[in-house]
Design a protein around this motif. Structure first.
Motif, PDB file in Angstrom:
ATOM      1  N   LEU A  81      -0.616  -6.560  -2.206  1.00  0.00           N
ATOM      2  CA  LEU A  81      -1.432  -5.782  -1.278  1.00  0.00           C
ATOM      3  C   LEU A  81      -2.686  -5.246  -1.965  1.00  0.00           C
ATOM      4  CD1 LEU A  81       1.378  -3.837   0.625  1.00  0.00           C
ATOM      5  CD2 LEU A  81      -0.086  -5.631   1.572  1.00  0.00           C
ATOM      6  N   ASP A  82      -2.536  -4.761  -3.196  1.00  0.00           N
ATOM      7  CA  ASP A  82      -3.701  -4.283  -3.951  1.00  0.00           C
ATOM      8  C   ASP A  82      -4.699  -5.416  -4.177  1.00  0.00           C
ATOM      9  OD1 ASP A  82      -2.656  -1.730  -4.134  1.00  0.00           O
ATOM     10  OD2 ASP A  82      -1.828  -2.019  -6.141  1.00  0.00           O
ATOM     11  N   ALA A  83      -4.172  -6.579  -4.529  1.00  0.00           N
ATOM     12  CA  ALA A  83      -5.046  -7.729  -4.768  1.00  0.00           C
ATOM     13  C   ALA A  83      -5.750  -8.146  -3.483  1.00  0.00           C
ATOM     14  CB  ALA A  83      -4.231  -8.898  -5.323  1.00  0.00           C
ATOM     15  N   ALA A  84      -5.009  -8.148  -2.370  1.00  0.00           N
ATOM     16  CA  ALA A  84      -5.607  -8.512  -1.088  1.00  0.00           C
ATOM     17  C   ALA A  84      -6.734  -7.554  -0.733  1.00  0.00           C
ATOM     18  CB  ALA A  84      -4.541  -8.505   0.004  1.00  0.00           C
ATOM     19  N   ARG A  85      -6.528  -6.300  -0.986  1.00  0.00           N
ATOM     20  CA  ARG A  85      -7.554  -5.277  -0.711  1.00  0.00           C
ATOM     21  C   ARG A  85      -8.861  -5.638  -1.404  1.00  0.00           C
ATOM     22  NH1 ARG A  85      -9.227   0.218  -1.663  1.00  0.00           N
ATOM     23  NH2 ARG A  85      -8.435   1.688  -0.103  1.00  0.00           N
ATOM     24  N   THR A  86      -8.766  -5.988  -2.678  1.00  0.00           N
ATOM     25  CA  THR A  86      -9.952  -6.320  -3.471  1.00  0.00           C
ATOM     26  C   THR A  86     -10.593  -7.619  -2.996  1.00  0.00           C
ATOM     27  OG1 THR A  86      -9.068  -5.181  -5.422  1.00  0.00           O
ATOM     28  CG2 THR A  86     -10.772  -6.848  -5.807  1.00  0.00           C
ATOM     29  N   GLY A 143     -14.132 -11.211   2.496  1.00  0.00           N
ATOM     30  CA  GLY A 143     -13.886 -11.147   3.923  1.00  0.00           C
ATOM     31  C   GLY A 143     -12.547 -11.764   4.273  1.00  0.00           C
ATOM     32  N   ILE A 144     -12.031 -11.440   5.452  1.00  0.00           N
ATOM     33  CA  ILE A 144     -10.728 -11.956   5.856  1.00  0.00           C
ATOM     34  C   ILE A 144     -10.765 -13.472   5.997  1.00  0.00           C
ATOM     35  CG2 ILE A 144      -9.021 -11.999   7.724  1.00  0.00           C
ATOM     36  CD1 ILE A 144      -9.626  -9.068   8.240  1.00  0.00           C
ATOM     37  N   GLN A 145     -11.827 -13.986   6.573  1.00  0.00           N
ATOM     38  CA  GLN A 145     -11.924 -15.420   6.799  1.00  0.00           C
ATOM     39  C   GLN A 145     -12.040 -16.172   5.483  1.00  0.00           C
ATOM     40  OE1 GLN A 145     -11.553 -16.633   9.856  1.00  0.00           O
ATOM     41  NE2 GLN A 145     -11.632 -18.757   9.150  1.00  0.00           N
ATOM     42  N   GLY A 146     -12.837 -15.635   4.565  1.00  0.00           N
ATOM     43  CA  GLY A 146     -13.091 -16.339   3.316  1.00  0.00           C
ATOM     44  C   GLY A 146     -11.977 -16.220   2.298  1.00  0.00           C
ATOM     45  N   ALA A 147     -11.221 -15.150   2.352  1.00  0.00           N
ATOM     46  CA  ALA A 147     -10.163 -14.928   1.370  1.00  0.00           C
ATOM     47  C   ALA A 147      -9.032 -15.934   1.573  1.00  0.00           C
ATOM     48  CB  ALA A 147      -9.620 -13.503   1.496  1.00  0.00           C
ATOM     49  N   SER A 148      -8.567 -16.510   0.499  1.00  0.00           N
ATOM     50  CA  SER A 148      -7.469 -17.467   0.577  1.00  0.00           C
ATOM     51  C   SER A 148      -6.239 -16.898  -0.111  1.00  0.00           C
ATOM     52  CB  SER A 148      -7.859 -18.782  -0.105  1.00  0.00           C
ATOM     53  OG  SER A 148      -8.051 -18.572  -1.499  1.00  0.00           O
ATOM     54  N   TYR A 171     -13.573   0.517   3.120  1.00  0.00           N
ATOM     55  CA  TYR A 171     -14.514   0.507   4.239  1.00  0.00           C
ATOM     56  C   TYR A 171     -14.877  -0.935   4.592  1.00  0.00           C
ATOM     57  CZ  TYR A 171     -18.420   1.648   7.278  1.00  0.00           C
ATOM     58  OH  TYR A 171     -19.243   1.749   8.362  1.00  0.00           O
ATOM     59  N   LEU A 172     -15.121  -1.759   3.572  1.00  0.00           N
ATOM     60  CA  LEU A 172     -15.460  -3.159   3.804  1.00  0.00           C
ATOM     61  C   LEU A 172     -14.304  -3.902   4.472  1.00  0.00           C
ATOM     62  CD1 LEU A 172     -17.270  -3.961   0.438  1.00  0.00           C
ATOM     63  CD2 LEU A 172     -18.326  -3.918   2.710  1.00  0.00           C
ATOM     64  N   VAL A 173     -13.085  -3.649   3.999  1.00  0.00           N
ATOM     65  CA  VAL A 173     -11.925  -4.303   4.593  1.00  0.00           C
ATOM     66  C   VAL A 173     -11.747  -3.862   6.040  1.00  0.00           C
ATOM     67  CG1 VAL A 173      -9.431  -4.617   4.457  1.00  0.00           C
ATOM     68  CG2 VAL A 173     -10.792  -4.541   2.356  1.00  0.00           C
ATOM     69  N   ARG A 208     -12.659  -8.767  13.500  1.00  0.00           N
ATOM     70  CA  ARG A 208     -11.609  -9.610  14.071  1.00  0.00           C
ATOM     71  C   ARG A 208     -11.176  -9.069  15.431  1.00  0.00           C
ATOM     72  NH1 ARG A 208      -9.076 -13.095  10.205  1.00  0.00           N
ATOM     73  NH2 ARG A 208      -7.767 -13.839  11.918  1.00  0.00           N
ATOM     74  N   GLY A 209     -11.153  -7.744  15.564  1.00  0.00           N
ATOM     75  CA  GLY A 209     -10.794  -7.148  16.839  1.00  0.00           C
ATOM     76  C   GLY A 209     -11.778  -7.513  17.930  1.00  0.00           C
ATOM     77  N   VAL A 210     -13.065  -7.490  17.601  1.00  0.00           N
ATOM     78  CA  VAL A 210     -14.106  -7.843  18.568  1.00  0.00           C
ATOM     79  C   VAL A 210     -14.018  -9.319  18.933  1.00  0.00           C
ATOM     80  CG1 VAL A 210     -16.591  -8.024  18.930  1.00  0.00           C
ATOM     81  CG2 VAL A 210     -15.644  -5.993  17.843  1.00  0.00           C
TER      82      VAL A 210
END
Length: 211
Positions: free
Chosen positions: A22-27, A33-38, A115-117, A124-126
């Protein structure tokens, strides 16, 4: 011999692995970004294999939502502690709300990464995809939880709202969000004068003494 003692270390290791992911995902989400993160990038950041990832989360989307839930719970833990009635006993309303703000801001540090996350979640909500719909539902729960907190805090102060609860929550949350966004955009500390000067006065204006 009972096997509890041999199971507990495994449970702790699993919990620690989950937290590191979870910490790693945060960073990574803040950076890419959510889309770019693998999943691969998250595993690299955490120092784990894909096997460790999939033993804790079924998908990246599941991890993303778990991260939101964790951050939400941490924020409300800080908020509830900040509004402990023993910390403002004997103070008038303005001073009491100021104390709550001081304690909350001390425990909830200005956090550019989150804040960025969070901004990614909102996008994604929009867009109204599957994760976005989950985020909207989670966001509504945040709103419900905050309204319950606000009601409880005002009761502890011996006051009640004279406007709709949802409107009061919008005023408080919106003022804080605006102050945080402007601070991050201008690369400066959050405006404590705005929060400690404006929010107590606003709450005083839209509440009245109980009884």
């Amino acid at each position: 011999m009972a096997q509890v003692s041999t199971e507990r270390p495994a449970v702790r290791r699993r919990a620690a692995t989950r937290e590191r992911l979870l910490d790693a995902a945060r960073t990574v989400l803040a950076r890419e970004g959510i889309q770019g993160a693998s999943v691969e990038h998250i595993c690299e950041q955490a120092g784990f294999t894909r096997g460790a990832f999939y033993s804790n989360f079924a998908s990246k989307d599941e991890l993303v939502l778990a991260l939101f839930d964790r951050e939400r719970e941490q924020m409300f833990t800080v908020l509830r502690a900040a509004a402990d009635p023993s910390s403002f006993e004997g103070l008038d309303t303005l001073d009491a709300v100021g104390v709550i703000m001081d304690r909350f801001l001390l425990g909830q540090q200005q956090d550019r990464e989150w804040y960025l996350v969070h901004a990614e979640f909102e996008l994604r909500g929009v867009r109204d995809d599957a994760v976005g719909r989950e985020f909207v539902a989670a966001s509504r729960q945040v709103r419900t939880d905050f309204e319950a907190f606000l009601t409880s805090a005002l009761e502890a102060l011996g006051r009640r709202l004279t406007i709709e609860l949802s409107h009061a929550a919008t005023i408080v949350m919106g003022t804080y969000d605006t102050a945080l966004r402007e601070a991050l955009l201008e690369d400066r500390p959050i405006d404590l004068g705005l929060l400690k000067g404006t929010l107590p006065a606003l709450l005083l204006a839209v509440t009245e003494p109980v009884g």
